[in-house]
Design a protein around this motif. Structure first.
Motif, PDB file in Angstrom:
ATOM      1  N   GLY A 133     -79.350 -46.805-133.326  1.00  0.00           N
ATOM      2  CA  GLY A 133     -80.271 -47.629-134.087  1.00  0.00           C
ATOM      3  C   GLY A 133     -80.880 -46.828-135.220  1.00  0.00           C
ATOM      4  N   THR A 134     -81.832 -47.451-135.895  1.00  0.00           N
ATOM      5  CA  THR A 134     -82.501 -46.779-137.006  1.00  0.00           C
ATOM      6  C   THR A 134     -83.864 -47.413-137.250  1.00  0.00           C
ATOM      7  OG1 THR A 134     -82.330 -46.131-139.340  1.00  0.00           O
ATOM      8  CG2 THR A 134     -81.427 -48.271-138.758  1.00  0.00           C
ATOM      9  N   ILE A 135     -84.763 -46.609-137.764  1.00  0.00           N
ATOM     10  CA  ILE A 135     -86.032 -47.160-138.237  1.00  0.00           C
ATOM     11  C   ILE A 135     -86.136 -47.010-139.749  1.00  0.00           C
ATOM     12  CG2 ILE A 135     -87.273 -46.903-136.054  1.00  0.00           C
ATOM     13  CD1 ILE A 135     -88.612 -44.422-137.605  1.00  0.00           C
ATOM     14  N   GLY A 136     -85.026 -46.618-140.382  1.00  0.00           N
ATOM     15  CA  GLY A 136     -85.016 -46.612-141.831  1.00  0.00           C
ATOM     16  C   GLY A 136     -84.344 -45.440-142.513  1.00  0.00           C
ATOM     17  N   GLY A 137     -84.078 -44.363-141.796  1.00  0.00           N
ATOM     18  CA  GLY A 137     -83.413 -43.225-142.413  1.00  0.00           C
ATOM     19  C   GLY A 137     -84.354 -42.329-143.184  1.00  0.00           C
ATOM     20  N   LEU A 173     -88.890 -37.307-139.296  1.00  0.00           N
ATOM     21  CA  LEU A 173     -90.181 -37.011-138.671  1.00  0.00           C
ATOM     22  C   LEU A 173     -90.272 -37.668-137.297  1.00  0.00           C
ATOM     23  CD1 LEU A 173     -93.127 -35.995-138.616  1.00  0.00           C
ATOM     24  CD2 LEU A 173     -93.743 -38.070-139.890  1.00  0.00           C
ATOM     25  N   VAL A 174     -89.852 -38.916-137.205  1.00  0.00           N
ATOM     26  CA  VAL A 174     -89.911 -39.634-135.929  1.00  0.00           C
ATOM     27  C   VAL A 174     -88.969 -38.993-134.910  1.00  0.00           C
ATOM     28  CG1 VAL A 174     -89.427 -41.844-134.802  1.00  0.00           C
ATOM     29  CG2 VAL A 174     -90.736 -41.781-136.939  1.00  0.00           C
ATOM     30  N   ILE A 175     -87.811 -38.544-135.336  1.00  0.00           N
ATOM     31  CA  ILE A 175     -86.884 -37.863-134.425  1.00  0.00           C
ATOM     32  C   ILE A 175     -87.528 -36.590-133.886  1.00  0.00           C
ATOM     33  CG2 ILE A 175     -84.688 -36.609-134.301  1.00  0.00           C
ATOM     34  CD1 ILE A 175     -83.587 -38.755-136.301  1.00  0.00           C
ATOM     35  N   GLU A 176     -88.166 -35.824-134.763  1.00  0.00           N
ATOM     36  CA  GLU A 176     -88.885 -34.618-134.338  1.00  0.00           C
ATOM     37  C   GLU A 176     -89.928 -34.947-133.267  1.00  0.00           C
ATOM     38  OE1 GLU A 176     -91.109 -31.837-136.973  1.00  0.00           O
ATOM     39  OE2 GLU A 176     -89.361 -32.164-138.273  1.00  0.00           O
ATOM     40  N   LYS A 177     -90.714 -35.990-133.532  1.00  0.00           N
ATOM     41  CA  LYS A 177     -91.752 -36.395-132.579  1.00  0.00           C
ATOM     42  C   LYS A 177     -91.131 -36.918-131.289  1.00  0.00           C
ATOM     43  CE  LYS A 177     -95.276 -35.275-135.010  1.00  0.00           C
ATOM     44  NZ  LYS A 177     -96.229 -34.252-134.557  1.00  0.00           N
ATOM     45  N   ALA A 178     -89.979 -37.564-131.380  1.00  0.00           N
ATOM     46  CA  ALA A 178     -89.292 -38.068-130.186  1.00  0.00           C
ATOM     47  C   ALA A 178     -88.889 -36.917-129.268  1.00  0.00           C
ATOM     48  CB  ALA A 178     -88.075 -38.895-130.581  1.00  0.00           C
ATOM     49  N   PHE A 179     -88.473 -35.790-129.845  1.00  0.00           N
ATOM     50  CA  PHE A 179     -88.157 -34.617-129.022  1.00  0.00           C
ATOM     51  C   PHE A 179     -89.390 -34.155-128.253  1.00  0.00           C
ATOM     52  CE2 PHE A 179     -84.679 -33.414-132.277  1.00  0.00           C
ATOM     53  CZ  PHE A 179     -83.717 -34.134-131.579  1.00  0.00           C
ATOM     54  N   GLU A 180     -90.556 -34.192-128.900  1.00  0.00           N
ATOM     55  CA  GLU A 180     -91.806 -33.840-128.218  1.00  0.00           C
ATOM     56  C   GLU A 180     -92.086 -34.799-127.065  1.00  0.00           C
ATOM     57  OE1 GLU A 180     -95.140 -33.479-130.924  1.00  0.00           O
ATOM     58  OE2 GLU A 180     -93.933 -32.345-132.366  1.00  0.00           O
TER      59      GLU A 180
END
Length: 104
Positions: free
Chosen positions: A50-54, A60-67
């Motif tokens: 999926g995507t929230i916009g690229g 940034l959201v991917i980074e936070k998702a790892f957290e």
């Protein structure tokens, strides 16, 4: 159709005990690449569905998702696309998205 697939995949992950995070746009203001309800699944290996916009906002959201995956605690992340409205920055949307990121 993509959103239905992500909902089904989320249920599979929860049942299977796999680790991942689900990012969902919960609020938008102004011009954003995706709208409220858009989702993205992030896996510990960095794979996404999926995507929230690229672009930088999604990074940034991917980074936070790892957290979130590591801590197992949800969080809300504001993605401000109003800063750096020049073509060189890779985007000219000019809106703001609030994204809820939860562990699966």
């Amino acid at each position: 159709m993509e959103q239905l697939h992500l909902i089904m995949r989320t249920n599979e992950i929860r049942k299977g005990g796999e680790k991942a995070a689900l990012a969902t746009i919960i609020r938008t203001k102004g011009s954003t690449p995706r709208k409220t309800g858009s989702r993205m699944i992030v896996y510990p290996c960095g794979r996404i569905e999926g995507t929230i916009g690229g672009g930088c906002g999604e990074a940034l959201v991917i980074e936070k998702a790892f957290e979130v995956i590591h801590s197992n605690l949800p969080l809300k992340q504001r993605v401000d696309l109003t800063k750096g409205l020049f073509y060189e920055d890779g985007g000219i949307c000019g809106g703001i998205m609030d994204v809820f990121i939860e562990p699966l």
